[in-house]
Design a protein around this motif. Structure first.
Motif, mmCIF file in Angstrom:
data_model
loop_
_atom_site.group_PDB
_atom_site.id
_atom_site.type_symbol
_atom_site.label_atom_id
_atom_site.label_comp_id
_atom_site.label_asym_id
_atom_site.label_seq_id
_atom_site.Cartn_x
_atom_site.Cartn_y
_atom_site.Cartn_z
ATOM 1 N N THR B 66 55.106 18.733 47.497
ATOM 2 C CA THR B 66 54.351 19.150 48.668
ATOM 3 C C THR B 66 55.185 19.065 49.947
ATOM 4 N N PRO B 80 48.913 16.500 48.357
ATOM 5 C CA PRO B 80 48.563 17.911 48.285
ATOM 6 C C PRO B 80 47.067 18.122 48.501
ATOM 7 N N THR B 84 47.410 23.594 49.401
ATOM 8 C CA THR B 84 48.729 23.549 48.775
ATOM 9 C C THR B 84 48.779 24.472 47.575
#
Lengths: 330, 778
Positions: B66, B80, B84
């Motif tokens: 991420t 995340p 994402t």
């Protein structure tokens, strides 16, 4: 070339040493075989334990010659043999000895017990009370006796040959595993073959052949042999092999209790002696494989699964040996 | 080991260096791989366990993913969120698009970087599993090979040797580390008792084995194809001529000209397809368009398949035409491919097609309206194509202006073209005013008789330009030469031109049905006229005896420069009757019946000639194959023999290595003969077992063999376990005796297998214990 052996300088000597050991051992073996016939394996283990400074536990049904074996060993090696018949009322001091007060000299005098001998024969050790058993076992481990605050060293060589009847017999206190661990090896003599039994009738019929047994060596020579045995080479791969084998008993799912580090030491020492007995100055896997069952099996506790499958500790050890790869160059 | 794997995968990163511009793209891949490898190394070192490694690696990669690729969507920069995921999908889409649409080297985009990083992380995790958990580091080579294939397949420039060397070095390093780790497990290696010279002997033996096996392999790889004379016969040769299109890995196909010739010269007049249409004069069915001339051949600009050029909607507008044609101008053609035909990945379509109804994923090339697929097309598929009529009047064409709306350069010609061609073109178009007149002049030049149509033109002499040879020397050829020459000359005359390959309209088989067979394969030039688009011309003679029988010049190309006005309005019935009188005549039935038998024997004859030309004597391939097969069969035996020989030479050196060599040879002999070999057995025990085996099976007096086995075992034992291994004994004789005894004990079947297919050479037949009693974790 560094091989990590502590006796690199004695390459030639070691070879001589082992020849000497083999020669003497052959003499002893020949002498004992006039008394105990048809049991070369048991004899070899007994000699191995003697040279490796261990103690031997002979476990078998009554009357197969356990005591005879111990006595013959003591007789063949010209050294002191003491016998203790273990009974439920035997006291620890009956083994180690007691201090007796002498009124005329106004002092205590130590009367050494039967443990002060080169070979101590503990007969039916599992009939004595645990307290007495542990007194003997302490002597075995420390090779010294402490009575009244004084420590007295035992003689060398010092070997306890204990006999016991198989576990579930009447009036017995089976040795706990912690105490079995102090014995280097456990063997069972087993019934003789029909031919050997026939011969036995002839030889033992009139009088004991023990009386005819002449000693072929002495304690000093055995001490020397023990020194020599310690110089036998154990290759790094072999050490690893022994460790792996002992480790295998700890991780084997069939076993509740594996072998102790003491077992590792015993196995290496016994393997050295075994190699020397064969006149070899280095240990080979065959030594370890031969000795694995007598040296490891009595320290192990089979788990419930093994008991369900009626696997004895001996069988499990044999299985492990058959599975572990011998050290080989890649 | 995990770190060694990391180094190996690092060294594989440069493999892609040639495909991607810039020097930053590898950073995320390297970072993620490092994290995954460190996770593996730490976990293994800490817990001495490998069970959870993949999960831990995935977790670590996820954690770092991420912030690396989607920092703006993350909570606290790390965790995340749902965004994402969307971001990832978008990135992925972007990366795929980058790969699809660009020719290498591509510029690095975040999406591409992410795809590369994830691919490498997955590879690293696999490599970690293979090399560390499964202890098979050799298998990592497969992963590296896959990576190595990427630039080889995608990039025409191939793979630089430097990059390959770095990768190979990484792999060798991994193997070396593995050897070192394995060696350490056994402690100090047992050295030989004979100092440097015997060690040198052993090294020599090992290097010799490696060298000899590589030499053998390379020699076989080089010689085997040579010993197959049949490989140069026609079928394979034409295959070898195939040109790969679509250097980006998008579309590859046989070179159209090659398949064209194959079709034209084929002995049978197989049906390729049949179609139904209500059109009286159907258009040619065009499969390929070759729009680049390299001085010798016409080739196809690479086409690309992507989401943006799916063929399931209306096709793009054809170049040069304004707006969608009116409904009445649309012709519907229902084509059914014959199931015996080799499936085509390019559809034969009338030009200009407006829509295609067909199952599967098909793509359209915007500038040429070729419709193709990237998958293996099914055989015998059906499709419906709607196409516009393409028959403008000659007047329309004559009034066409300069080609304004053509974006691509369709006038390009290589500079080194023979000047005579330009002169010829100039002389032909002299006095013409419009492009249309020039085109007609060129077409007439070919059809006016100076040329001879022959499917098997005499071979072009070496160093001669096929085009000038055709135009000035022999003037013999078939549609390929006609079409190519006219297209080149049209370009010289200033008319955008290209070559189309496909099929003529075939022959009518009643009830609106038309049948197209392999001999209707054809090539023709397409010339561009502003306002009308690409127009077909027909320089090839349409004579069934000395020409493409089913070819038909288009109405506008018939030479009548002043066609009646109504000819342009095709739907009316009158022009079609007129068209019936036009040179399209050869197609009607009676002549068709004539032409088919006549063409049959001719083609069959040429086919015979060509086959007798190409075929070598019958025995040659048989002998070649025989030699190859026997060489192949002898390879294991030779390998085993060589191993035996090298061990013998090692044994001559004496010392511990000699004992090891003798023992290994005994081991291999046992494996060859199908006898078991237990790693848990000590040398003595093995010798005893083998001795008892030979007694039990052979019944021979084996005292000698038993002694030999015993001595071999003792020597090996000594070499392995003694502090200072002694050598010096002659083991060669003992080994001979032992092997003889083992051979005698084995059954004849086992003996011959040991000779021909020694199992000891197979790594998976190496003896092992049933299971290791303790997991070795180091």
């Amino acid at each position: 070339m560094s091989l990590g052996t502590q006796h690199d300088g004695h390459g030639g000597d070691v070879r001589e040493d082992t020849d000497t050991v083999a020669a003497v051992a052959d003499r002893v073996r020949g002498a004992i075989e006039t008394v105990i016939e048809g049991k070369p394996d048991v004899l070899r283990i007994a000699l191995t334990v003697l040279l490796a400074e261990g103690h031997l536990l002979i476990e078998d049904v009554p009357g197969v010659g356990k005591t005879m074996l111990a006595k013959a060993l003591g007789r063949a090696v010209d050294c002191s043999v003491q016998r203790v018949q273990f009974t439920p009322d035997l006291l620890p001091s009956d083994i180690t000895g007691v201090s007796v007060y002498h009124q005329d000299r106004n002092e205590f005098e130590f009367n050494p017990g039967p443990v002060f001998a080169n070979i101590v024969l503990g007969d039916e050790i599992n009939r004595a009370s645990p307290k007495t058993q542990s007194a003997l076992l302490e002597c075995m481990a420390e090779r010294q006796v402490s009575v009244d605050g004084r420590t007295r060293a035992l003689e060398r060589p010092f070997m306890v040959v204990a006999t016991q009847n198989p576990g579930d017999m009447e009036g017995t206190y089976a040795l706990p595993e912690a105490q079995r661990d102090r014995f280097m090896a456990r063997v069972s003599v087993g019934y003789p073959s029909p031919q050997a039994e026939l011969d036995m009738i002839d030889s033992h019929g009139s009088r004991s052949p023990l009386e005819n047994l002449a000693s072929v060596t002495n304690a000093a020579e055995i001490r020397d042999l023990i020194e020599r045995v310690q110089r036998v080479h154990v290759a790094p791969g072999m050490r690893r092999y022994v460790v792996d084998l002992v480790n295998a008993t700890r991780t084997a799912p069939e076993l509740k209790l594996g072998a102790s580090p003491r077992a590792t030491l015993h196995l290496v020492r016994a393997a050295r002696a075994h190699a020397a007995l064969e006149g070899r100055h280095y240990v080979v896997p065959d030594d370890v494989q031969t000795l694995a069952v007598p040296i490891l099996a009595h320290r192990l506790l089979p788990g419930p699964e093994a008991q369900m499958e009626r696997l004895t500790a001996e069988q499990i050890v044999a299985k492990l040996v058959a599975r572990l790869p011998v050290p080989a160059p890649r | 080991m995990p770190l060694a794997t990391l180094v190996t995968m690092w060294s594989a990163l440069p493999l892609l260096g040639g495909l991607i511009r810039g020097d930053q793209w590898w950073v995320p891949a390297a970072v993620l791989m490092t994290v995954a490898a460190l996770a593996s190394a730490l976990y293994r070192w800490w817990l001495r366990d490998s069970l959870a490694v993949p999960f831990l690696q995935s977790f670590a990669v996820l954690l770092l993913y991420t912030p690396l690729f989607a920092p703006q969507t993350a909570v606290v920069g790390i965790f995340p969120t749902l965004d994402t995921l969307d971001h990832t999908l978008a990135l992925f889409e972007q990366g795929v698009h980058t790969i699809d649409t660009n020719a290498p080297p591509v510029s690095p985009t975040p999406g591409l970087g992410m795809i590369i990083a994830l691919v490498f992380v997955v590879f690293l995790m696999t490599a970690d599993f293979l090399a560390v958990t499964a202890r098979c580091p050799g298998m990592v080579g497969g992963l590296l090979l896959a990576l190595m294939l990427v630039p080889l397949v995608v990039d025409e420039a191939g793979l630089g040797w430097g990059r390959a060397a770095i990768c190979a070095f990484g792999f060798l390093a991994l193997l070396a580390v593995d050897m070192w780790v394995r060696g350490r497990e056994w402690g100090v290696p047992i050295p030989s008792g004979h100092g440097p010279e015997s060690r040198a002997g052993a090294v020599f033996g090992r290097v010799g084995i490696a060298a000899a096996s590589s030499v053998l392999a390379i020699t076989l790889a080089l010689l085997l194809p040579l010993s197959m004379p049949s490989l140069s016969s026609d079928a394979v040769f034409t295959k070898a001529e195939n040109t790969q299109f679509g250097s980006n890995g998008s579309v590859t196909t046989t070179h159209p000209m090659v398949s064209l010739r194959r079709d034209l010269t084929s002995a049978s007049d197989r049906t390729v397809l049949t179609y139904r249409t209500d059109e009286e004069n159907p258009e040619y069915l065009r499969t390929f368009v070759l729009d680049e001339f390299d001085g010798e051949d016409w080739t196809m600009t690479p086409v690309h398949a992507g989401r943006d050029n799916n063929a399931d909607e209306a096709l793009p507008l054809p170049a040069g035409r304004e707006g969608e044609p009116p409904e009445e101008e649309i012709v519907t053609t229902r084509v059914s491919m014959d199931s015996d035909t080799v499936p085509m990945d390019f559809l034969p379509l009338p030009y200009p097609a407006r829509s295609v109804e067909i199952a599967g994923d098909w793509y359209v090339d915007e500038s040429t309206l070729m419709v193709f697929t990237t998958e293996a097309p099914p055989s015998g598929y059906n499709f419906v194509v709607r196409s516009a009529r393409n028959r403008p009047s000659a007047q329309t064409l004559a009034l066409a202006g300069s080609p304004r709306s053509l974006t691509d350069d369709q006038l390009h010609l290589p500079r080194e073209l023979d000047a005579r061609v330009q002169e010829l073109t100039d002389s032909l178009v002299e006095g013409t005013e419009t492009d249309y007149e020039r085109a007609l002049a060129l077409q007439n030049f070919f059809t006016d008789g100076d040329f001879t149509y022959d499917l098997n033109p005499p071979p072009v002499p070496e160093n001669a330009d096929p085009l000038t040879h055709f135009l000035f020397e022999d003037r013999i050829g078939y549609c390929q030469q006609y079409a190519s020459a006219m297209a080149v000359m049209a370009r010289q005359a200033g008319i955008p031109a290209r070559v189309a390959v496909g099929y003529t309209s075939g022959r009518p088989s009643g009830d609106d049905r038309w049948t197209v067979s392999v001999r209707d394969a054809h090539a023709w030039p397409e010339l561009y006229f502003e306002g009308s688009g690409w127009m077909r011309f027909e320089p090839t003679p349409a004579d069934p005896n000395s020409g493409q029988g089913s070819a038909s010049p288009p109405d506008y190309g018939s030479g009548s420069t002043e066609p009646p006005d109504d000819e342009g309005s095709e739907p009316e019935p009158s022009p079609t009757s007129e068209a019936g009188d036009s040179p399209r005549e050869p197609s009607p039935d009676p002549e068709d019946d004539e032409s088919a038998p006549e063409e049959g024997p001719a083609a069959a004859g040429t086919d015979e000639i060509s086959s007798s030309d190409g075929a070598s004597p019958v025995w040659a391939p048989i002998v070649g194959i025989g030699i190859a097969v026997s060489a192949l069969m002898a390879t294991p035996a030779l390998g085993r023999m060589f191993l035996r020989w090298s061990r013998r030479s090692t044994m001559a050196a004496g010392g511990a290595t000699a004992a090891h060599a003798a023992w290994r040879e005994l081991h291999d002999t046992c494996l060859d003969l199908g006898m078991s070999w237990d790693l848990a057995e000590s040398p003595r025990a093995t010798a005893k077992r083998l001795a008892s085996l030979s007694v039990a099976d052979g019944g021979e007096p084996t005292e000698v063999a038993r002694g030999a086995l015993w001595r071999l075992a003792l020597a090996e034992e000594n070499a392995r376990y003694a502090p200072e291994p002694q050598g010096g004994q002659e083991l060669g004789g003992d080994l001979d005796a032992a092997q003889r005894a083992l051979l005698a004990a084995a059954s004849p079947g086992r003996r011959s297998r040991a000779l021909l297919l020694p199992p000891s050479l197979a790594p998976w037949r190496r003896s092992r214990t049933e299971s290791k009693p303790l997991p070795t974790v180091f």
